[in-house]
Design an enzyme around this catalytic site. Structure first.
Site, short mmCIF file in Angstrom:
data_model
loop_
_atom_site.label_atom_id
_atom_site.label_comp_id
_atom_site.label_asym_id
_atom_site.label_seq_id
_atom_site.Cartn_x
_atom_site.Cartn_y
_atom_site.Cartn_z
N GLU A 1 52.20 41.44 22.18
CA GLU A 1 52.02 40.03 22.57
C GLU A 1 53.00 39.61 23.66
OE1 GLU A 1 51.94 37.26 19.27
OE2 GLU A 1 51.80 35.53 20.62
N GLU B 1 55.30 41.98 11.96
CA GLU B 1 55.96 41.84 13.27
C GLU B 1 57.26 42.62 13.30
OE1 GLU B 1 56.44 37.74 14.45
OE2 GLU B 1 54.34 37.27 14.09
N ASP C 1 47.77 39.09 8.01
CA ASP C 1 49.12 38.96 8.57
C ASP C 1 50.11 38.70 7.43
OD1 ASP C 1 50.40 39.06 10.97
OD2 ASP C 1 49.80 37.07 11.65
N LYS D 1 49.41 43.28 8.70
CA LYS D 1 50.11 43.33 9.99
C LYS D 1 51.52 42.80 9.78
CE LYS D 1 49.19 40.38 13.58
NZ LYS D 1 50.48 39.69 13.77
N ASP E 1 48.85 34.50 10.84
CA ASP E 1 49.64 33.37 10.33
C ASP E 1 49.68 32.23 11.34
OD1 ASP E 1 51.34 34.58 12.15
OD2 ASP E 1 53.06 34.74 10.78
N SER E 2 49.02 32.44 12.50
CA SER E 2 48.81 31.34 13.46
C SER E 2 48.01 30.22 12.79
CB SER E 2 48.06 31.84 14.70
OG SER E 2 46.88 32.51 14.34
O1 KIV Z 1 48.94 35.09 13.90
C1 KIV Z 1 48.23 35.47 14.85
O2 KIV Z 1 47.17 34.89 15.14
C2 KIV Z 1 48.67 36.64 15.59
C3 KIV Z 1 48.04 36.86 16.91
C4 KIV Z 1 48.72 35.99 17.91
C5 KIV Z 1 48.07 38.29 17.31
O3 KIV Z 1 49.54 37.33 15.18
#
Ligand code: KIV
Length: 263
Positions: free
Chosen positions: A181, A114, A83, A112, A44-45
């Protein structure tokens, strides 16, 4: 790297070979990154480096599905992680409904989420329902507003203990691997040694089971800011700007297109 990894081969790689994970948001880059990566994370970056937002919070499930589909098309032999964006896994029913949507509408191999011990019941519910889950502990970008910034974790004995509990809870809940992280390297090392699933670091030192970087950071394309843990393997922004200036200069000078590029 030719053979596509699976949840089980990723678990088995612990202690055998460090895992290479990289983010991608589109088919073009996914195709370029695929030969070098074991796993591609549609992070989600993308909300920051692709969509220009100041954090990841406003990414939506629809956006993640759109980008995951593009990445799956570009890197069809890669293990792909989608994500789950902020707010899409606040309880077990919501998490399962949204994860099922990701699995039904994309070819992602896992999702994924968090969070640590507080998310273990959600991870358990997802894995009980055949959704493979990669955990994410330590610095959590989706908590950056509530925490008032990006804070490195593992600096105190209490934080170390909490992280250790998080890692163990995630493992017990059925996650097959986890990202750690923004965590002190000695703490990340101890965590990696204390669980049986691969621990993939980002800003967590070298002594974990693999590394992940955001592709636009490591290619030097993202200029807004550079975290300490990012190594730029390419001066991407300068190269792109240089090439574009050359093009602009040639257009203005009338030297592009020349005969070679004309029908
Ligand atoms: O969203 C992302 O790119 C991430 C990485 C920083 C692991 O979660």
């Amino acid at each position: 790297m030719s053979k596509k990894l699976t949840v089980s081969s990723i678990k088995k790689s612990k202690g055998v070979k460090p895992l290479v994970m990289i983010t991608a948001y589109d088919a073009l880059f996914a195709r370029l990154l695929e030969p070098s990566a074991d796993m591609i994370l549609v992070g989600d970056s993308l909300n920051m480096s692709f969509a220009g937002c100041s954090d990841t919070i406003s990414a939506t499930l629809e956006q993640m599905i759109y980008h995951t589909n593009a990445v799956c098309k570009g890197a069809s032999s890669s293990f792909i992680i989608c994500d789950m964006p902020f707010g899409t896994y606040t309880d077990i029913d919501k998490a399962l409904k949204n994860a099922i949507q990701v699995f039904q509408e994309t070819q992602a191999d896992c999702i994924k989420i968090e969070g640590g011990a507080d998310k273990a019941h959600i991870i358990k519910h997802l894995t009980d329902n055949s959704i493979a889950v990669c955990g994410h502990i330590g610095l959590l970008p989706q908590s950056v507003r509530s925490e008032g910034g990006y804070k490195v974790k593992g600096k105190t004995a209490q934080e170390k203990e909490t992280l250790m509990q998080d890692a163990k809870a995630i493992e017990a809940a059925g996650a097959f691997c986890m990202v750690i992280e923004g965590t002190k390297a000695d703490v990340a090392k101890e965590i990696a040694q204390s669980v049986s699933i691969p621990v993939i670091g980002i800003g967590a030192g070298a002594e974990v089971d693999g590394q992940v970087l955001v592709f636009s950071d490591m290619l030097g394309l993202f200029e807004e800011f550079t975290p300490k843990f990012v190594k730029k393997y390419l001066n991407g922004a300068d190269l792109v700007k240089g090439a574009l200036q050359e093009y602009a200069d040639e257009v203005v000078a009338g030297t592009f297109p020349n005969e070679e590029h004309t029908y």
